[in-house]
Design a protein around this motif. Structure first.
Motif, PDB file in Angstrom:
ATOM      1  N   ASP A 129      28.592  47.192 102.174  1.00 50.82           N
ATOM      2  CA  ASP A 129      27.426  46.581 102.150  1.00 50.82           C
ATOM      3  C   ASP A 129      27.182  46.292 100.492  1.00 50.82           C
ATOM      4  O   ASP A 129      26.080  45.837 100.197  1.00 50.82           O
ATOM      5  CB  ASP A 129      25.807  47.487 102.583  1.00 50.82           C
ATOM      6  N   ALA A 130      28.041  46.099  99.682  1.00 51.40           N
ATOM      7  CA  ALA A 130      27.923  45.450  98.311  1.00 51.40           C
ATOM      8  C   ALA A 130      28.785  44.232  98.414  1.00 51.40           C
ATOM      9  O   ALA A 130      29.873  44.137  98.905  1.00 51.40           O
ATOM     10  CB  ALA A 130      28.615  46.546  97.427  1.00 51.40           C
ATOM     11  N   THR A 131      28.333  43.296  97.599  1.00 44.04           N
ATOM     12  CA  THR A 131      29.156  42.229  97.258  1.00 44.04           C
ATOM     13  C   THR A 131      30.331  42.546  96.354  1.00 44.04           C
ATOM     14  O   THR A 131      30.066  43.412  95.624  1.00 44.04           O
ATOM     15  CB  THR A 131      28.103  41.005  96.836  1.00 44.04           C
ATOM     16  N   SER A 132      31.128  41.483  96.268  1.00 44.77           N
ATOM     17  CA  SER A 132      32.227  41.430  95.182  1.00 44.77           C
ATOM     18  C   SER A 132      31.690  41.686  93.795  1.00 44.77           C
ATOM     19  O   SER A 132      32.245  42.555  93.093  1.00 44.77           O
ATOM     20  CB  SER A 132      33.396  40.413  95.501  1.00 44.77           C
ATOM     21  N   GLY A 133      30.620  41.001  93.278  1.00 45.55           N
ATOM     22  CA  GLY A 133      30.063  40.896  92.183  1.00 45.55           C
ATOM     23  C   GLY A 133      29.564  42.259  91.852  1.00 45.55           C
ATOM     24  O   GLY A 133      29.376  42.806  90.855  1.00 45.55           O
TER      25      GLY A 133
END
Length: 461
Positions: A129-133
Motif C-alpha cells: 500500500d505504498a508507492t515507489s516514491g
C-alpha cells in the motif's frame, strides 16, 4: 526451530499528529507490523524516538565538550559541593570502565536502533500500500539514519582515520542486516572499512529522497531530511580526509536557498532558528532534553554544567557570541551558562557547520583564500575583523568558539591529532591527554565482549 524476530513497536494505529510523540511500548511480529506503510512509518518513528533518547543525554551529548574543556561544574543545589556528576565521572577522567561504562546504554541503544532500521529495510519491498516514491523516502531515511548512528559509534569507539598509516586499526561493528540473537556474532571492521561503509550508506540514501520527510507529522527539519543527509555526508568525508567530497556536499547544503545564517542581531533571541538543518523534536510533554542538560532556570534549578573559563577567555571583547551566554550568581560565585537551548530542543546540524567543514577541506587541499572566506564569514557574523592568515589551529579555535556545547570540539582535536588541554575549573584526575593515546576512545562494554567471541576490545582496556 525457526527463530521469530521481534521489533519494539507501537501496536495501535496512530493518527498523523501522534507519530512524533508516542513511545513504542508493545512487541508484535515484524511480519505483521512491517507489511503495511503505516507499520513501516510507526517503526521509523520508533527509530527516531530511540535516537532522541539515546543521543540527547549527558554521557553522549556532553561528551566532546567535557573532554575538550568547554565545560566545568556547578555547585550542588542541596549542599553547594562541586563534583563530577556520576554518569559522566569515568568519561571526564578518561577512565571509562568496560565492566560499568558510562556509555553502556549509548552502545546498546545505538545497535538496537540499527537493528530496527535493518528490519524496516529488509521488509520494505513487500509493502503493497505504498508507492515507489514513498518506499524510496522511507529507505532514504533508514539508510541515512543507519549511517548517522554508526558514525556516532565510530566517533566514540574507533580512533580517527589517520591513527595508523593505512587505517587498518579497529573500527566498529557495522550492521547492514538484522541480527539474530544467539546466531549472529559480528566482528569489528577496520577503521578504513567502517568509513567506506558509512560513505556507501549515506551516498546510497541521498538519491532516494523524494519528499521532505516520510512521516506525515511535524516539520521537515525534525527528521533526517535530504540536507541533513548531505551534511552527514560532508562530515563523514571530512573524517575520511576526502576533501573533494567534503566540499561537494557542503556546497550543496550552503547553496540551498532554504537556510540562512542566523543574523548577528538575532544570536541571543533566535539562535540557530533560520539555519537549523536537523533539530530532533520534543514530545507531547514538551520536554527539552538539551534544555534540561544545559539551561539555567533559577537558583534552585540549573544545569550541572557551566561554561568553562578556558572557553570564555577565548572570546574577544566585542564577540557577539557573548550574547548567547548568561552569567549567574550561585552561592556568591559567578557561573556562566549557555542559552543555546532555550528554544532549540535537539540540534544535530546547522548551516554554520557546513562553512567550517568546507573551510577545513579547502585549507587542507591548499585553497587558503577560499578557506579564509568561509571562516571569516562566520567571524563577520560574530562582529569580528577578518583573519589575514589561517592555519589549522586558527580554524579549530574559531570552530571551538562557535560550537561550544554542541558536542564537537574533542573530536576536532582527535581528527587533527591534537592534545587535550583543560585548565580553568578542571577537576579531573587527568586534565590533559597527549595524542596519540588509547584513552581517546572508550572501551567496548564488557557484556558485548562476553557474548560475542568475535568482538575485540580496544587496546588499553
Amino acid at each position: 526451530m525457526k527463530k521469530l524476530l521481534y521489533l519494539t513497536l507501537l501496536l495501535s494505529f496512530l493518527g498523523c499528529k501522534d507519530f512524533l510523540n508516542v513511545e513504542p511500548v508493545e512487541q508484535i511480529s515484524i511480519n505483521t507490523q512491517l507489511s503495511t506503510k503505516n507499520g513501516a512509518l510507526v517503526a521509523l518513528n520508533g527509530a527516531y524516538y530511540k535516537t532522541r533518547t539515546t543521543l540527547l543525554t549527558d554521557s553522549f551529548f556532553a561528551y566532546a565538550d567535557l573532554l575538550g574543556g568547554n565545560i566545568t561544574f556547578t555547585p550542588s543545589t542541596s549542599n553547594g559541593t562541586i563534583s563530577i556528576p556520576p554518569f559522566v565521572n569515568q568519561i571526564y577522567n578518561f577512565a571509562d570502565e568496560k565492566s560499568d561504562s558510562d556509555l553502556a546504554s549509548f552502545y546498546s541503544g545505538s545497535y538496537e536502533i540499527i537493528n530496527n532500521l535493518n528490519l524496516i529495510l529488509e521488509n520494505l519491498d513487500q509493502i503493497a500500500d505504498a508507492t515507489s516514491g514513498e518506499k524510496n523516502q522511507i529507505k532514504a531515511e533508514c539508510l541515512a539514519l543507519r549511517a548517522f548512528i554508526h558514525f556516532n559509534l565510530y566517533k566514540i569507539y574507533a580512533q580517527n582515520h589517520t591513527f595508523t598509516a593505512d587505517s587498518n586499526h579497529l573500527g566498529i561493528v557495522y550492521n547492514t542486516r538484522p541480527l539474530k540473537v544467539g546466531i549472529d556474532y559480528p566482528a569489528r571492521e577496520t577503521a578504513f572499512r567502517s568509513l567506506e561503509l558509512l560513505t556507501n550508506d549515506i551516498e546510497s540514501a541521498i538519491p532516494l529522497y523524494t519528499s521532505g520527510k516520510a512521516i506525515p507529522a511535524g516539520f521537515e527539519y525534525q527528521f533526517l531530511n535530504v540536507n541533513a543527509a548531505k551534511s552527514l555526508a560532508a562530515e563523514i568525508a571530512l573524517w575520511k580526509n576526502d576533501w573533494q567530497k567534503a566540499i561537494k556536499w557542503s556546497d550543496e547544503v550552503i547553496n540551498n536557498p532554504g537556510k540562512t545564517l542566523t543574523p548577528t542581531a538575532e544570536l541571543s533571541t533566535n539562535w540557530a532558528q533560520s539555519e537549523k538543518i536537523w533539530d530532533l523534536p520534543r514530545t507531547d510533554e514538551n520536554d527539552n532534553m538539551l534544555g534540561s542538560l544545559y539551561n539555567f532556570t533559577s537558583n534552585s534549578q540549573y544545569s550541572k554544567y557551566a561554561v568553562s573559563g578556558d572557553y570564555t577567555q577565548l572570546l574577544e571583547t566585542n564577540d557577539a557570541r557573548k550574547n548567547i551566554l548568561e552569567t549567574k550568581t550561585i552561592r556568591s560565585k559567578l557561573y556562566t551558562f549557555t542559552t543555546k537551548y532555550k528554544n532549540i530542543s535537539g540540534l544535530i546540524y546547522r548551516l554554520t557547520e557546513l562553512y567550517f567543514i568546507r573551510g577545513e577541506a579547502y585549507l587542507k587541499s591548499g585553497k587558503n583564500d577560499l578557506a579564509k572566506a568561509d571562516i571569516n564569514k562566520i567571524r563577520a557574523r560574530a562582529g569580528l575583523q577578518p583573519l589575514e592568515i589561517l592555519t589549522i589551529d586558527d580554524l579549530l579555535l574559531e570552530k571551538r568558539k562557535e560550537f561550544t556545547h554542541e558536542n564537537k570540539y574533542f573530536w576536532d582535536l582527535m581528527r587533527n591529532q591534537k592534545n587535550v588541554l583543560r585548565n580553568l575549573g578542571c577537576i579531573s584526575t587527568q586534565c590533559n591527554l597527549a595524542y596519540p593515546n588509547n584513552k581517546f576512545v572508550v572501551p567496548i562494554p564488557q557484556q558485548s565482549i562476553e557474548i560475542n567471541n568475535n568482538m575485540i576490545q580496544n587496546p588499553g582496556y
